[in-house]
Design a protein around this motif. Structure first.
Motif, PDB file in Angstrom:
ATOM      1  N   UNK A 103      39.593 -15.903  65.636  1.00  0.00           N
ATOM      2  CA  UNK A 103      39.604 -16.905  66.812  1.00  0.00           C
ATOM      3  C   UNK A 103      38.423 -16.676  67.642  1.00  0.00           C
ATOM      4  N   UNK A 104      37.929 -17.667  68.105  1.00  0.00           N
ATOM      5  CA  UNK A 104      36.738 -17.595  69.055  1.00  0.00           C
ATOM      6  C   UNK A 104      37.073 -18.423  70.259  1.00  0.00           C
ATOM      7  N   UNK A 105      36.307 -18.053  71.556  1.00  0.00           N
ATOM      8  CA  UNK A 105      36.449 -18.879  72.598  1.00  0.00           C
ATOM      9  C   UNK A 105      35.176 -19.097  73.257  1.00  0.00           C
ATOM     10  N   UNK A 106      35.270 -20.161  74.121  1.00  0.00           N
ATOM     11  CA  UNK A 106      33.891 -20.529  74.910  1.00  0.00           C
ATOM     12  C   UNK A 106      34.198 -21.323  76.040  1.00  0.00           C
ATOM     13  N   UNK A 107      33.418 -21.239  76.978  1.00  0.00           N
ATOM     14  CA  UNK A 107      33.392 -21.936  78.165  1.00  0.00           C
ATOM     15  C   UNK A 107      32.624 -23.202  78.156  1.00  0.00           C
ATOM     16  N   UNK A 108      31.386 -23.333  77.190  1.00  0.00           N
ATOM     17  CA  UNK A 108      30.698 -24.407  77.319  1.00  0.00           C
ATOM     18  C   UNK A 108      30.605 -24.925  75.766  1.00  0.00           C
ATOM     19  N   UNK A 109      31.220 -24.551  74.780  1.00  0.00           N
ATOM     20  CA  UNK A 109      31.083 -24.881  73.315  1.00  0.00           C
ATOM     21  C   UNK A 109      29.626 -24.382  72.684  1.00  0.00           C
ATOM     22  N   UNK A 110      29.090 -23.805  73.380  1.00  0.00           N
ATOM     23  CA  UNK A 110      27.626 -23.280  72.790  1.00  0.00           C
ATOM     24  C   UNK A 110      27.685 -21.805  72.288  1.00  0.00           C
ATOM     25  N   UNK A 111      27.830 -20.986  73.468  1.00  0.00           N
ATOM     26  CA  UNK A 111      28.195 -19.450  73.384  1.00  0.00           C
ATOM     27  C   UNK A 111      29.746 -19.088  73.263  1.00  0.00           C
ATOM     28  N   UNK A 112      29.836 -18.421  71.957  1.00  0.00           N
ATOM     29  CA  UNK A 112      31.125 -18.218  71.443  1.00  0.00           C
ATOM     30  C   UNK A 112      31.247 -16.650  71.774  1.00  0.00           C
ATOM     31  N   UNK A 113      32.435 -16.456  71.944  1.00  0.00           N
ATOM     32  CA  UNK A 113      33.281 -14.744  72.170  1.00  0.00           C
ATOM     33  C   UNK A 113      34.054 -14.820  71.130  1.00  0.00           C
ATOM     34  N   UNK A 114      34.147 -13.844  70.186  1.00  0.00           N
ATOM     35  CA  UNK A 114      35.318 -13.659  69.308  1.00  0.00           C
ATOM     36  C   UNK A 114      36.243 -12.867  69.759  1.00  0.00           C
ATOM     37  N   UNK A 115      37.540 -13.430  69.717  1.00  0.00           N
ATOM     38  CA  UNK A 115      38.674 -12.508  70.225  1.00  0.00           C
ATOM     39  C   UNK A 115      38.911 -11.620  69.039  1.00  0.00           C
ATOM     40  N   UNK A 116      39.448 -12.113  67.940  1.00  0.00           N
ATOM     41  CA  UNK A 116      39.954 -11.355  66.939  1.00  0.00           C
ATOM     42  C   UNK A 116      39.906 -12.162  65.616  1.00  0.00           C
ATOM     43  N   UNK A 117      39.769 -11.223  64.582  1.00  0.00           N
ATOM     44  CA  UNK A 117      39.840 -11.651  63.211  1.00  0.00           C
ATOM     45  C   UNK A 117      41.433 -11.098  62.865  1.00  0.00           C
ATOM     46  N   UNK A 118      42.148 -11.956  62.633  1.00  0.00           N
ATOM     47  CA  UNK A 118      43.859 -11.798  62.264  1.00  0.00           C
ATOM     48  C   UNK A 118      44.056 -11.929  60.862  1.00  0.00           C
TER      49      UNK A 118
END
Length: 749
Positions: A103-118
């Motif tokens: 699961x990854x999240x982003x505010x702009x669709x360009x820079x992604x932050x990994x939350x976790x691999x489940x």
């Protein structure tokens, strides 16, 4: 004897091993709302239809034939959300489960932050896997990378849902600016419901519980009473939906599980806008669940479910009887050593005929008539070559089923009407003046048949009234009234609940099928005579049974004393049949018609999402959990009740009481009200209630709400703000996006 169809049994060993670890109690697999509902969706690195992944229908799986570990699904929300957790529902193949998800999240669709691999594991087919927790800050983009499958043949996923809440919700109109919030006597902190802070809680401490006297000097308690929060607008306002914000982990037991949304303009007379029974609290903390008025929530096709349940009966329960007959065995197990070849019995066969009448009325397939006549022949042959039986109630069930067959098809009317009359003549021979009158249970009138059971009288009342409507012969109507008067005087407790028999004064022994046939007989007499006391007696009892929590203290129906197997497996289905007839009759006021229909749909919805094993399509009699197939034996009677439930809901759809998506029509939808009340009738597991937020969506003053689907006409000129079902402000020419076959499509509303 050996159970047939061993090939399929052995082929499903892997499925069954996975099913064996099912939880004792299962929440609904799919909830009404997911953050994905407010997103556009794009598949990255593959060319497959992504819509089944988020369609709330677990029988439409998302399929990737091959998985490299780089395939991703990107969701773009229309506004920032705080993600609090997510749910994955596995499909029908343990060898193609998703085993690892990033699961990854982003505010702009360009820079992604990994939350976790489940790492993912599942307790069975179609059983949800829930993950609690997420980043504390809001994001607009969410990426799901499908990293690994359980085998080498790709993945099959039934559904994915994302849970959370919008960081800012300008669509909510239940604010301090537009009105005031209050609560019942024991409510505390009601203002926390509209303060836009999910972690602050409103509560009702030590809520009152409904007291039920069993008339034997004992009292028990069911369901919460006098527990509510109320929002009052400054001006009458239309709403199109609402949302509830859940609690923190420490207070999960206090989350509401059953409630009603009511509306009023004077604060005295209330109408029902929504009812939720056994709502899934989930394991997700501080998420927000939305409910749009007039929508069906999870996508369940009840007609298809009825067909699948019937197919199981035909494939695994049906046996040949002589040259032209069939019968259904009484129970079935996945373990061949536990298969039972016994006949289900004469009265089970009668309800199997009823099941085929239901199926024929819906499909008009001639094959259903063939199956029906084969069952009649088989029942006659196994009953010593005649339909005359030792038990009066059994003959009543058979006569009622055959009379329904006569109504369904003219050729069956010619074939069976004379046999119905023959059965009736034998049945009324069981009347005597013992205990004030009534029909004995069976023909051993000085032995075990001496009892004047409700199951041998209420169905006879229905049969007599229907024969009068068929023939116009007064003697049938006279019998119907005679049986009614006897039961009214002798077979009821002071609260109107029907006894098992005249001499049994144990209020706990009050089976649901006796309540159903009693109100069914009252309906027939009301249709014939128009005398109001029949309707009043019936509706007072149905109100008590459905909303006094008599058979459904947790919202979903369960037979008293857990009498859900063998003969008792049919009881709930019989109750459902005659409740449905009242809903279809046009003889209820609008509020009751909605409430009864909503109650019925909620039963079927819970059964489909939580109780149907979707490998075999058998149904647990407890409509909130699945079987453990490695240990349990499945009674045919339970399967028959499941079919009655699914057929009943589809019959409401065909009658126009439900829409094609099984949502419920309610004339109160779209009407402006000043007062909205959230009446909480049960929690997850506590006498205390705690809730984080309560939002309302709709027009800010007067006006008309949007339609059940996208609006097709401009709103009234008096409406200052109008919203669609997701709470989005709508105006002519507004554009929205949906996903079709994996591609984003722009729609102009």
């Amino acid at each position: 004897m050996k159970c047939p169809y061993l090939n399929r049994l052995f082929a499903c060993v892997a499925c069954l091993a996975a099913s064996a670890a099912l939880p004792v109690h299962a929440q609904k697999t799919l909830t009404d709302y997911s953050i994905a509902d407010d997103c556009t969706v794009q598949g990255v690195g593959f060319d497959a239809d992504v819509t089944p992944l988020f369609d709330k229908n677990d029988l439409t799986p998302f399929i990737l034939p091959q998985l490299t570990g780089t395939e991703a699904i990107v969701l773009k929300a229309r506004r920032p959300y705080v993600l609090k957790g997510f749910t994955i529902v596995p499909a029908d193949d343990a060898d193609r489960d998703l085993k690892q998800l990033q699961l990854l999240v982003s505010t702009d669709g360009e820079q992604w932050q990994t939350v976790r691999t489940y790492g993912l594991s599942y307790t069975g087919r179609y059983r949800e896997r829930q993950f609690n927790g997420g980043p504390s800050t809001p994001f607009t983009y969410f990426k799901l990378v499908l990293k690994q499958a359980s085998g080498s043949s790709g993945v099959r996923i039934a559904d994915i849902q994302l849970q959370g809440y919008p960081v800012a919700d300008d669509d909510n109109i239940a604010t301090t600016l537009n009105g005031t919030i209050s609560g019942s006597a024991r409510a505390r902190g009601a203002a926390s419901l509209i303060d836009a802070e999910p972690s602050t809680m409103a509560e009702i401490a030590n809520a009152d519980r409904q007291q039920i006297d069993n008339f034997n000097g004992e009292t028990r308690y069911n369901g919460l009473v006098n527990a509510w929060f109320q929002y009052t607008f400054h001006e009458p306002t239309v709403i199109s939906g609402y949302a509830l914000g859940m609690t923190t982990a420490a207070n999960r037991d206090r989350r509401p599980s059953c409630w009603e949304l009511q509306a009023s303009n004077d604060g005295q007379q209330w109408t029902t806008l929504d009812i939720q029974h056994n709502a899934a609290s989930m394991a997700i903390d501080l998420y927000e669940q939305r409910y749009a008025l007039g929508t069906a929530g999870a996508r369940v096709d009840y007609a298809d479910m009825a067909d699948r349940l019937m197919t199981f009966c035909e494939d695994y329960l049906e046996r040949r009887q002589g040259n032209s007959g069939t019968y259904w065995i009484c129970d079935w197990s996945v373990d061949p050593a536990k298969c039972n070849e016994d006949w289900g019995g004469y009265w089970w066969a009668a309800h199997a005929i009823d099941n085929y009448v239901d199926s024929y009325n819906r499909t008009k397939r001639s094959s259903k008539l063939t199956k029906l006549t084969q069952l009649v022949s088989g029942a006659r042959e196994r009953n010593n070559g005649t339909l005359i039986n030792h038990f009066y109630d059994d003959m009543e069930w058979m006569a009622l089923a055959l009379l329904r067959a006569c109504d369904a098809n003219a050729s069956l009317n010619i074939q069976y009407l004379s046999q119905v009359k023959m059965l009736f003549n034998d049945i009324v021979g069981g009347w005597s003046d013992v205990d004030g009158g009534g029909i004995h249970w069976n023909k051993n009138t000085t032995g075990d048949g001496r009892y004047k059971t409700s199951c041998s009288n209420a169905p006879a009342m229905i049969l007599a009234a229907r024969l009068y409507q068929h023939t116009g012969e007064e003697r049938y109507l006279e019998w119907a009234k005679r049986i009614y008067q006897y039961m009214y005087d002798h077979s009821r407790f002071p609260d109107g609940v029907v006894k098992d028999n005249v001499t049994n004064n144990d209020h706990e022994v009050t089976f649901s099928y006796n309540q159903g046939t009693w109100v069914g007989g009252l309906l027939e007499l009301y249709k014939i005579t128009g005398e109001e006391h029949y309707r009043q007696t019936a509706t007072e009892l149905m109100d008590l049974l459905l909303f006094g929590k008599w058979y459904s203290p947790k919202g979903i129906m369960n037979e008293r004393q857990n009498y859900n197997q063998d003969d008792g497996g049919l009881f709930k289905g019989i109750f459902v049949r005659y409740l449905t007839q009242w809903i279809l009759s046009g003889k209820l006021d609008a509020d009751r018609q909605f409430r009864y229909a909503k109650w019925l749909v909620e039963q079927a919805r819970s059964a489909c999402l939580a109780a149907v094993d979707k490998t075999w399509f058998i149904i647990n009699p407890y409509w909130t959990k699945q079987y453990n197939l490695s240990n349990d034996v499945h009674d045919t009677s339970r399967q028959q009740t499941g079919m009655m439930l699914m057929e009943a809901v589809d019959e409401l759809r065909r009658a126009g009481i439900l829409n094609d998506d099984y949502s419920i029509n309610n004339p109160a939808f779209g009407q402006p009200f000043r007062h909205y009340r959230l009446v909480i009738t049960e929690t997850q597991n506590s006498g205390d209630i705690m809730l984080g937020s309560w939002k309302l969506f709709g027009a800010s003053s007067g006006g008309h709400s949007s339609a059940v689907t996208a609006p097709s006409a401009a709103p009234s000129a008096t409406a200052s703000r109008v919203y669609d079902l997701l709470g989005r402000q709508w105006h002519a020419g507004h554009s929205a996006f949906c996903v079709q076959k994996g591609r984003k499509v722009k729609l102009t509303l």
